[in-house]
Motif scaffolding. Structure first.
Motif, PDB file in Angstrom:
ATOM      1  N   ASN A  38       0.805  -1.219   0.000  1.00  0.00           N
ATOM      2  CA  ASN A  38       0.000   0.000   0.000  1.00  0.00           C
ATOM      3  C   ASN A  38       0.836   1.266   0.000  1.00  0.00           C
ATOM      4  O   ASN A  38       0.402   2.290  -0.534  1.00  0.00           O
ATOM      5  CB  ASN A  38      -1.003  -0.023   1.157  1.00  0.00           C
ATOM      6  CG  ASN A  38      -2.186  -0.886   0.799  1.00  0.00           C
ATOM      7  OD1 ASN A  38      -2.987  -0.530  -0.061  1.00  0.00           O
ATOM      8  ND2 ASN A  38      -2.281  -2.045   1.409  1.00  0.00           N
ATOM      9  N   LEU A  41       1.523   1.577  -3.667  1.00  0.00           N
ATOM     10  CA  LEU A  41       0.342   2.084  -4.372  1.00  0.00           C
ATOM     11  C   LEU A  41       0.108   3.561  -4.084  1.00  0.00           C
ATOM     12  O   LEU A  41      -0.286   4.325  -4.979  1.00  0.00           O
ATOM     13  CB  LEU A  41      -0.895   1.270  -3.985  1.00  0.00           C
ATOM     14  CG  LEU A  41      -0.919  -0.179  -4.444  1.00  0.00           C
ATOM     15  CD1 LEU A  41      -2.152  -0.894  -3.897  1.00  0.00           C
ATOM     16  CD2 LEU A  41      -0.865  -0.275  -5.956  1.00  0.00           C
ATOM     17  N   SER A  45      -0.035   6.438  -6.868  1.00  0.00           N
ATOM     18  CA  SER A  45      -1.204   7.308  -7.055  1.00  0.00           C
ATOM     19  C   SER A  45      -0.829   8.778  -6.896  1.00  0.00           C
ATOM     20  O   SER A  45      -1.352   9.634  -7.608  1.00  0.00           O
ATOM     21  CB  SER A  45      -2.339   6.921  -6.100  1.00  0.00           C
ATOM     22  OG  SER A  45      -2.055   7.292  -4.769  1.00  0.00           O
ATOM     23  N   ALA A  53      -5.418   5.254  -4.240  1.00  0.00           N
ATOM     24  CA  ALA A  53      -4.795   4.215  -3.408  1.00  0.00           C
ATOM     25  C   ALA A  53      -5.548   3.970  -2.106  1.00  0.00           C
ATOM     26  O   ALA A  53      -5.375   2.929  -1.477  1.00  0.00           O
ATOM     27  CB  ALA A  53      -3.349   4.583  -3.106  1.00  0.00           C
TER      28      ALA A  53
END
Length: 99
Positions: A38, A41, A45, A53
């Motif tokens: 994450n 991500l 983003s 995200a």
């Protein structure tokens, strides 16, 4: 009259301990992968100038939370499970008092 709970043998305790440790290590592994993916991500983003995200983080975060609930709260021998068992035992004893 019901028999009192007997203590577990050392082999049984060892199996239970190993099972619980594997489950906890599995959760920590899951949490580490969640965090790393994450963060990637999120960087992607932000680089794109969008904020998408948050959606995979929330969805996967819910799964991680449920996994944690199962590991730390509902596993045999955990505090949460023992409280639920004690509460149910008290209800059963109230319904079927020993005379």
């Amino acid at each position: 009259m019901p028999t009192p709970a007997t203590p577990h043998s050392p082999a049984t305790l060892d199996r239970l301990a190993r099972r619980r440790v594997r489950a906890k290590l599995g959760w920590w592994s899951h949490a580490t992968v969640y965090l790393l993916v994450n963060l990637g991500l999120l960087a992607l983003s932000w680089h794109q100038g969008r904020h998408w995200a948050v959606f995979p983080a929330l969805g996967w975060g819910l799964g991680l939370a449920l996994h944690g609930l199962a590991v730390f709260w509902m596993q045999p021998g955990s505090a949460g499970m023992e409280r639920l068992v004690a509460r149910e035992r008290a209800r059963l004893q109230a319904q079927h008092p020993q005379g």
